[in-house]
Write a protein that holds these residues in place. Structure first.
Motif, PDB file in Angstrom:
ATOM      1  N   GLY A   1       0.823  -1.206   0.000  1.00 43.68           N
ATOM      2  CA  GLY A   1       0.000   0.000   0.000  1.00 43.68           C
ATOM      3  C   GLY A   1       0.856   1.255   0.000  1.00 43.68           C
ATOM      4  O   GLY A   1       0.585   2.210  -0.750  1.00 43.68           O
ATOM      5  N   ILE A   2       1.875   1.274   0.833  1.00 40.62           N
ATOM      6  CA  ILE A   2       2.784   2.430   0.873  1.00 40.62           C
ATOM      7  C   ILE A   2       3.496   2.576  -0.465  1.00 40.62           C
ATOM      8  O   ILE A   2       3.613   3.690  -1.004  1.00 40.62           O
ATOM      9  N   PHE A   3       3.959   1.483  -1.032  1.00 37.78           N
ATOM     10  CA  PHE A   3       4.643   1.510  -2.330  1.00 37.78           C
ATOM     11  C   PHE A   3       3.701   2.061  -3.410  1.00 37.78           C
ATOM     12  O   PHE A   3       4.091   2.917  -4.204  1.00 37.78           O
ATOM     13  N   LEU A   4       2.464   1.596  -3.415  1.00 36.96           N
ATOM     14  CA  LEU A   4       1.482   2.078  -4.383  1.00 36.96           C
ATOM     15  C   LEU A   4       1.215   3.569  -4.191  1.00 36.96           C
ATOM     16  O   LEU A   4       1.139   4.339  -5.158  1.00 36.96           O
TER      17      LEU A   4
ATOM     18  N   ILE B   1       4.167   5.529  -5.598  1.00 39.49           N
ATOM     19  CA  ILE B   1       4.125   5.540  -7.065  1.00 39.49           C
ATOM     20  C   ILE B   1       3.064   6.531  -7.548  1.00 39.49           C
ATOM     21  O   ILE B   1       3.298   7.304  -8.489  1.00 39.49           O
ATOM     22  N   LEU B   2       1.901   6.543  -6.934  1.00 39.58           N
ATOM     23  CA  LEU B   2       0.846   7.491  -7.300  1.00 39.58           C
ATOM     24  C   LEU B   2       1.300   8.931  -7.061  1.00 39.58           C
ATOM     25  O   LEU B   2       1.038   9.822  -7.880  1.00 39.58           O
ATOM     26  N   GLU B   3       1.980   9.181  -5.959  1.00 39.05           N
ATOM     27  CA  GLU B   3       2.492  10.521  -5.666  1.00 39.05           C
ATOM     28  C   GLU B   3       3.504  10.958  -6.724  1.00 39.05           C
ATOM     29  O   GLU B   3       3.472  12.100  -7.191  1.00 39.05           O
ATOM     30  N   ILE B   4       4.408  10.044  -7.092  1.00 39.99           N
ATOM     31  CA  ILE B   4       5.401  10.359  -8.139  1.00 39.99           C
ATOM     32  C   ILE B   4       4.690  10.650  -9.452  1.00 39.99           C
ATOM     33  O   ILE B   4       5.025  11.621 -10.148  1.00 39.99           O
TER      34      ILE B   4
ATOM     35  N   PHE C   1       4.863  14.223 -11.538  1.00 41.80           N
ATOM     36  CA  PHE C   1       5.263  14.335 -12.945  1.00 41.80           C
ATOM     37  C   PHE C   1       4.153  14.967 -13.780  1.00 41.80           C
ATOM     38  O   PHE C   1       4.396  15.803 -14.642  1.00 41.80           O
ATOM     39  N   LYS C   2       2.940  14.563 -13.483  1.00 45.13           N
ATOM     40  CA  LYS C   2       1.784  15.095 -14.224  1.00 45.13           C
ATOM     41  C   LYS C   2       1.636  16.596 -13.944  1.00 45.13           C
ATOM     42  O   LYS C   2       1.357  17.387 -14.846  1.00 45.13           O
ATOM     43  N   LYS C   3       1.845  16.987 -12.689  1.00 45.98           N
ATOM     44  CA  LYS C   3       1.719  18.387 -12.276  1.00 45.98           C
ATOM     45  C   LYS C   3       2.842  19.223 -12.897  1.00 45.98           C
ATOM     46  O   LYS C   3       2.644  20.358 -13.319  1.00 45.98           O
TER      47      LYS C   3
END
Length: 168
Positions: free
Chosen positions: A150-153, A156-159, A163-165
């Motif tokens: 869960g933390i890894f996911l 990854i979502l934060e990264i 990048f999107k931002k």
């Protein structure tokens, strides 16, 4: 460790009873043997009471993972065996003839090492507790793995969001 201490104390009680019987026959002083015997009986009784009244009920809240309840209060009958053994051990202090003393000593030995005796039940309790602990560790490892995934996911979502931002 507690079961190991119970086994040691039960074996020590039988040994001291045998020494006391020999000293009784030879008309030797038994004071020191009786003092150590009383100490061992009291220790074993204390451990037994804690296990019977508190620890076993706490361990077996989930009966799917432990057979300790059955070993103590069910078919294993460890509570009854232990209380009978301690009662017989206490008889050592009130017996006044050689024959009764030797009979009681033999009774203690059979209760300890006989078929389905106290040592066998204590071994079963130890194994049951080991299996229970292993099951808890497996469950904990699963939960930790899910948590780490869960933390890894989340990372990854934060990264991905960063990048999107930054591209916008």
């Amino acid at each position: 460790n507690i079961s190991g201490k119970q086994r040691f104390l039960a074996q020590r009680i039988v040994f001291l009873s045998q020494v006391a019987a020999t000293n009784y026959v030879l008309k030797r002083n038994n004071y020191e043997n009786f003092m150590e015997l009383r100490f061992c009986i009291n220790q074993l009784l204390t451990i037994h009471n804690v296990l019977r009244d508190f620890a076993v009920s706490m361990v077996v809240q989930n009966k799917d993972n432990s057979t300790l309840d059955d070993i103590y209060f069910g078919s294993g009958n460890l509570v009854v065996k232990m209380e009978s053994f301690l009662n017989d051990a206490n008889q050592t202090f009130i017996l006044r003839n050689v024959e009764a003393f030797l009979e009681n000593n033999q009774k203690l030995l059979v209760a300890l090492e006989g078929d389905n005796g106290l040592l066998t039940s204590l071994e079963l309790a130890t194994l049951s507790q080991q299996f229970y602990a292993q099951n808890i560790l497996k469950d904990s490892e699963k939960k930790i793995s899910y948590f780490l995934y869960g933390i890894f996911l989340f990372i990854i979502l934060e990264i991905f969001l960063l990048f999107k931002k930054s591209k916008s």
